[in-house]
Motif scaffolding. Structure first.
Motif, PDB file in Angstrom:
ATOM      1  N   VAL A  64       0.830  -1.205   0.000  1.00  0.00           N
ATOM      2  CA  VAL A  64       0.000   0.000   0.000  1.00  0.00           C
ATOM      3  C   VAL A  64       0.865   1.255   0.000  1.00  0.00           C
ATOM      4  O   VAL A  64       0.567   2.234  -0.701  1.00  0.00           O
ATOM      5  CB  VAL A  64      -0.967  -0.011   1.196  1.00  0.00           C
ATOM      6  N   ALA A  65       1.956   1.239   0.763  1.00  0.00           N
ATOM      7  CA  ALA A  65       2.864   2.390   0.776  1.00  0.00           C
ATOM      8  C   ALA A  65       3.441   2.626  -0.618  1.00  0.00           C
ATOM      9  O   ALA A  65       3.537   3.773  -1.077  1.00  0.00           O
ATOM     10  CB  ALA A  65       3.983   2.164   1.795  1.00  0.00           C
ATOM     11  N   TRP A  66       3.818   1.540  -1.290  1.00  0.00           N
ATOM     12  CA  TRP A  66       4.340   1.656  -2.655  1.00  0.00           C
ATOM     13  C   TRP A  66       3.267   2.183  -3.602  1.00  0.00           C
ATOM     14  O   TRP A  66       3.522   3.076  -4.416  1.00  0.00           O
ATOM     15  CB  TRP A  66       4.848   0.300  -3.124  1.00  0.00           C
ATOM     16  N   LEU A  67       2.058   1.674  -3.494  1.00  0.00           N
ATOM     17  CA  LEU A  67       0.964   2.121  -4.356  1.00  0.00           C
ATOM     18  C   LEU A  67       0.680   3.610  -4.153  1.00  0.00           C
ATOM     19  O   LEU A  67       0.471   4.350  -5.124  1.00  0.00           O
ATOM     20  CB  LEU A  67      -0.292   1.299  -4.083  1.00  0.00           C
ATOM     21  N   ARG A  68       0.659   4.051  -2.905  1.00  0.00           N
ATOM     22  CA  ARG A  68       0.422   5.471  -2.646  1.00  0.00           C
ATOM     23  C   ARG A  68       1.496   6.332  -3.299  1.00  0.00           C
ATOM     24  O   ARG A  68       1.208   7.400  -3.849  1.00  0.00           O
ATOM     25  CB  ARG A  68       0.413   5.737  -1.132  1.00  0.00           C
ATOM     26  N   SER A  69       2.740   5.867  -3.247  1.00  0.00           N
ATOM     27  CA  SER A  69       3.839   6.647  -3.807  1.00  0.00           C
ATOM     28  C   SER A  69       3.794   6.695  -5.332  1.00  0.00           C
ATOM     29  O   SER A  69       4.486   7.505  -5.948  1.00  0.00           O
ATOM     30  CB  SER A  69       5.184   6.069  -3.355  1.00  0.00           C
ATOM     31  N   ARG A  70       2.961   5.833  -5.929  1.00  0.00           N
ATOM     32  CA  ARG A  70       2.851   5.768  -7.386  1.00  0.00           C
ATOM     33  C   ARG A  70       1.470   6.207  -7.885  1.00  0.00           C
ATOM     34  O   ARG A  70       1.027   5.809  -8.942  1.00  0.00           O
ATOM     35  CB  ARG A  70       3.146   4.342  -7.886  1.00  0.00           C
ATOM     36  N   GLU A  71       0.758   7.011  -7.089  1.00  0.00           N
ATOM     37  CA  GLU A  71      -0.511   7.634  -7.504  1.00  0.00           C
ATOM     38  C   GLU A  71      -1.604   6.611  -7.808  1.00  0.00           C
ATOM     39  O   GLU A  71      -2.452   6.832  -8.670  1.00  0.00           O
ATOM     40  CB  GLU A  71      -0.287   8.542  -8.716  1.00  0.00           C
ATOM     41  N   PHE A  72      -1.611   5.519  -7.069  1.00  0.00           N
ATOM     42  CA  PHE A  72      -2.582   4.458  -7.313  1.00  0.00           C
ATOM     43  C   PHE A  72      -4.023   4.939  -7.160  1.00  0.00           C
ATOM     44  O   PHE A  72      -4.882   4.602  -7.966  1.00  0.00           O
ATOM     45  CB  PHE A  72      -2.315   3.301  -6.346  1.00  0.00           C
ATOM     46  N   GLY A  73      -4.304   5.717  -6.129  1.00  0.00           N
ATOM     47  CA  GLY A  73      -5.685   6.096  -5.843  1.00  0.00           C
ATOM     48  C   GLY A  73      -6.117   7.417  -6.424  1.00  0.00           C
ATOM     49  O   GLY A  73      -7.144   7.970  -6.012  1.00  0.00           O
ATOM     50  N   THR A  74      -5.379   7.939  -7.411  1.00  0.00           N
ATOM     51  CA  THR A  74      -5.679   9.281  -7.916  1.00  0.00           C
ATOM     52  C   THR A  74      -6.503   9.286  -9.193  1.00  0.00           C
ATOM     53  O   THR A  74      -6.882  10.350  -9.676  1.00  0.00           O
ATOM     54  CB  THR A  74      -4.372  10.056  -8.179  1.00  0.00           C
ATOM     55  N   GLY A  75      -6.789   8.111  -9.760  1.00  0.00           N
ATOM     56  CA  GLY A  75      -7.545   8.065 -11.004  1.00  0.00           C
ATOM     57  C   GLY A  75      -9.040   7.940 -10.760  1.00  0.00           C
ATOM     58  O   GLY A  75      -9.543   8.161  -9.655  1.00  0.00           O
ATOM     59  N   CYS A  76      -9.755   7.534 -11.792  1.00  0.00           N
ATOM     60  CA  CYS A  76     -11.210   7.440 -11.675  1.00  0.00           C
ATOM     61  C   CYS A  76     -11.658   6.083 -11.141  1.00  0.00           C
ATOM     62  O   CYS A  76     -12.777   5.937 -10.654  1.00  0.00           O
ATOM     63  CB  CYS A  76     -11.868   7.714 -13.022  1.00  0.00           C
ATOM     64  N   GLY A  77     -10.805   5.072 -11.231  1.00  0.00           N
ATOM     65  CA  GLY A  77     -11.174   3.750 -10.757  1.00  0.00           C
ATOM     66  C   GLY A  77     -10.075   2.761 -11.065  1.00  0.00           C
ATOM     67  O   GLY A  77      -9.163   3.029 -11.854  1.00  0.00           O
ATOM     68  N   VAL A  78     -10.148   1.577 -10.419  1.00  0.00           N
ATOM     69  CA  VAL A  78      -9.114   0.548 -10.553  1.00  0.00           C
ATOM     70  C   VAL A  78      -9.762  -0.773 -10.938  1.00  0.00           C
ATOM     71  O   VAL A  78     -10.771  -1.176 -10.355  1.00  0.00           O
ATOM     72  CB  VAL A  78      -8.341   0.356  -9.227  1.00  0.00           C
ATOM     73  N   LEU A  79      -9.169  -1.439 -11.922  1.00  0.00           N
ATOM     74  CA  LEU A  79      -9.531  -2.810 -12.249  1.00  0.00           C
ATOM     75  C   LEU A  79      -8.560  -3.723 -11.519  1.00  0.00           C
ATOM     76  O   LEU A  79      -7.347  -3.619 -11.693  1.00  0.00           O
ATOM     77  CB  LEU A  79      -9.437  -3.054 -13.757  1.00  0.00           C
ATOM     78  N   GLU A  80      -9.081  -4.629 -10.701  1.00  0.00           N
ATOM     79  CA  GLU A  80      -8.246  -5.599 -10.000  1.00  0.00           C
ATOM     80  C   GLU A  80      -8.408  -6.947 -10.692  1.00  0.00           C
ATOM     81  O   GLU A  80      -9.471  -7.555 -10.636  1.00  0.00           O
ATOM     82  CB  GLU A  80      -8.661  -5.727  -8.532  1.00  0.00           C
ATOM     83  N   VAL A  81      -7.358  -7.405 -11.353  1.00  0.00           N
ATOM     84  CA  VAL A  81      -7.406  -8.680 -12.066  1.00  0.00           C
ATOM     85  C   VAL A  81      -6.949  -9.792 -11.131  1.00  0.00           C
ATOM     86  O   VAL A  81      -5.874  -9.723 -10.543  1.00  0.00           O
ATOM     87  CB  VAL A  81      -6.511  -8.642 -13.322  1.00  0.00           C
ATOM     88  N   GLY A  82      -7.771 -10.832 -10.996  1.00  0.00           N
ATOM     89  CA  GLY A  82      -7.440 -11.945 -10.122  1.00  0.00           C
ATOM     90  C   GLY A  82      -7.835 -11.663  -8.685  1.00  0.00           C
ATOM     91  O   GLY A  82      -7.000 -11.668  -7.783  1.00  0.00           O
ATOM     92  N   SER A  83      -9.115 -11.453  -8.448  1.00  0.00           N
ATOM     93  CA  SER A  83      -9.602 -11.014  -7.136  1.00  0.00           C
ATOM     94  C   SER A  83      -9.715 -12.122  -6.116  1.00  0.00           C
ATOM     95  O   SER A  83      -9.829 -11.839  -4.918  1.00  0.00           O
ATOM     96  CB  SER A  83     -10.986 -10.372  -7.295  1.00  0.00           C
ATOM     97  N   ALA A  84      -9.735 -13.392  -6.578  1.00  0.00           N
ATOM     98  CA  ALA A  84     -10.031 -14.519  -5.678  1.00  0.00           C
ATOM     99  C   ALA A  84     -11.349 -14.239  -4.973  1.00  0.00           C
ATOM    100  O   ALA A  84     -12.325 -13.885  -5.625  1.00  0.00           O
ATOM    101  CB  ALA A  84      -8.886 -14.761  -4.717  1.00  0.00           C
ATOM    102  N   ALA A  85     -11.384 -14.339  -3.646  1.00  0.00           N
ATOM    103  CA  ALA A  85     -12.634 -14.101  -2.912  1.00  0.00           C
ATOM    104  C   ALA A  85     -12.728 -12.681  -2.372  1.00  0.00           C
ATOM    105  O   ALA A  85     -13.607 -12.372  -1.567  1.00  0.00           O
ATOM    106  CB  ALA A  85     -12.773 -15.096  -1.770  1.00  0.00           C
ATOM    107  N   GLY A  86     -11.804 -11.812  -2.794  1.00  0.00           N
ATOM    108  CA  GLY A  86     -11.922 -10.398  -2.466  1.00  0.00           C
ATOM    109  C   GLY A  86     -11.175  -9.934  -1.235  1.00  0.00           C
ATOM    110  O   GLY A  86     -11.300  -8.768  -0.851  1.00  0.00           O
ATOM    111  N   GLY A  87     -10.369 -10.811  -0.616  1.00  0.00           N
ATOM    112  CA  GLY A  87      -9.666 -10.403   0.592  1.00  0.00           C
ATOM    113  C   GLY A  87      -8.711  -9.245   0.366  1.00  0.00           C
ATOM    114  O   GLY A  87      -8.728  -8.258   1.110  1.00  0.00           O
ATOM    115  N   TYR A  88      -7.880  -9.350  -0.685  1.00  0.00           N
ATOM    116  CA  TYR A  88      -6.913  -8.285  -0.935  1.00  0.00           C
ATOM    117  C   TYR A  88      -7.591  -7.051  -1.525  1.00  0.00           C
ATOM    118  O   TYR A  88      -7.270  -5.924  -1.142  1.00  0.00           O
ATOM    119  CB  TYR A  88      -5.821  -8.773  -1.875  1.00  0.00           C
ATOM    120  N   GLY A  89      -8.529  -7.267  -2.442  1.00  0.00           N
ATOM    121  CA  GLY A  89      -9.233  -6.126  -3.019  1.00  0.00           C
ATOM    122  C   GLY A  89      -9.984  -5.332  -1.969  1.00  0.00           C
ATOM    123  O   GLY A  89     -10.012  -4.097  -2.003  1.00  0.00           O
TER     124      GLY A  89
END
Length: 307
Positions: free
Chosen positions: A65-90
């Motif tokens: 999460v720290a790495w994602l924040r440093s790379r503007e992960f949450g600044t767009g309009c939305g995220v596609l998560e490929v390979g969600s399994a049962a949703g624990g990580y998503g």
């Protein structure tokens, strides 16, 4: 970079997803083989996988999460998560990025169906069943994301290039992918220690049998470039048993136990006992005997234009 996409609101997308979920038939996936996870449908095995994935999140999630924040992960309009399994990580990501809609997609319907929305579920997260690379992007997510995360996904499919091309085609120009992977060529120990070496040998044997690549981390830049992306950066994080403490052994013993249950004809009980008993015996003092590394490859890449 800020992208503007004319799309329905997250609330509207979520309502559509809940009212008319996209569900595939329970059929085999003959072309894009999802590796060792292709036959997971028994309840006990599904629970084992969920447990391992939850442990992964507990051990690795904070740093990711720290790495994602440093790379503007949450600044767009939305995220596609490929390979969600049962949703624990998503779900974990959705709680850490509460203002970002995250659209999970999972190829295995048995795993996806274990996701149940309840009062504790993040309101900005949903899962649909779809096999990226063969199936279309679910309607509820189409045009509503400019980011995509693939965490420990490409190692589980027989044709990772095909998955990356499909993601490239689905993203708008300027969209970005975030890839988190492993590479067993960087899984090392000094001095040699049999339980650790057995874990690595079994891991390679199981992935080879599933037609997937356990050493994919170092190949990520080439795969992304071939799919049409421009690679922004690649970080190699070598976690180690001294830093991780008992969690290091817990993670590897969980992996080996699951491999055996998933592949009983391939992984012997003797191999499992070597790993489990070895780590258990050195649970509190393994750092006194050896130093071992666990590698994470973290890459970001951008869709600069059409291929």
């Amino acid at each position: 970079m800020t992208l503007s996409i004319d799309a329905p609101s997250w609330a509207e997308a979520r309502a559509t997803s809940e009212e008319a979920p996209h569900v595939l038939a329970d059929t085999d996936f003959p072309t894009l083989t999802p590796g060792m996870m292709k036959a997971i449908e028994e309840e006990e095995l599904l629970q084992e996988w969920e447990g391992l994935l939850d442990l992964q999140t507990q051990v690795l999630g904070e740093g990711e999460v720290a790495w994602l924040r440093s790379r503007e992960f949450g600044t767009g309009c939305g995220v596609l998560e490929v390979g969600s399994a049962a949703g624990g990580y998503g779900g974990y990501l959705a709680r850490n990025f509460p203002g970002t809609p995250i659209f999970g997609v999972e190829a295995n319907p048995h795993l996806a169906r274990r996701f149940r929305r309840n009062e504790a579920s993040p309101p900005n997260y949903s899962i649909n069943v779809s096999k990226i690379g063969e199936d279309p992007i679910p309607e509820t997510a189409r045009g509503r994301f400019d980011r995509c995360i693939l965490r420990f996904v490409l190692q589980h499919v027989s044709d990772p290039a095909r998955v990356l091309r499909a993601v490239h085609d689905a993203l708008p120009v300027g969209g970005r992918i975030y890839v988190i992977e492993e590479d067993l060529s960087f899984l090392t120990t000094r001095p040699a220690w049999k339980p650790f070496q057995t874990t690595r040998d079994v891991w390679l044997k199981v992935t080879a049998d599933g037609g997937t690549d356990a050493m994919i981390g170092s190949k990520l830049p080439r795969l992304a470039t071939d799919a049409g992306f421009t690679v922004d950066d690649l970080n190699i994080v070598l976690r180690n048993n001294v830093e991780m403490g008992a969690a290091f052994g817990d993670y590897l013993t969980s992996v080996i136990r699951l491999f055996q249950k998933n592949n009983p004809d391939l992984v012997t009980e003797a191999e499992v006992r070597t790993v489990v008993d070895g780590f258990e015996a050195s649970r509190d003092d393994h750092a006194d005997h050896f130093v071992a590394t666990y590698p994470q490859f973290l890459m970001t890449a951008t869709k600069a234009g059409d291929r």
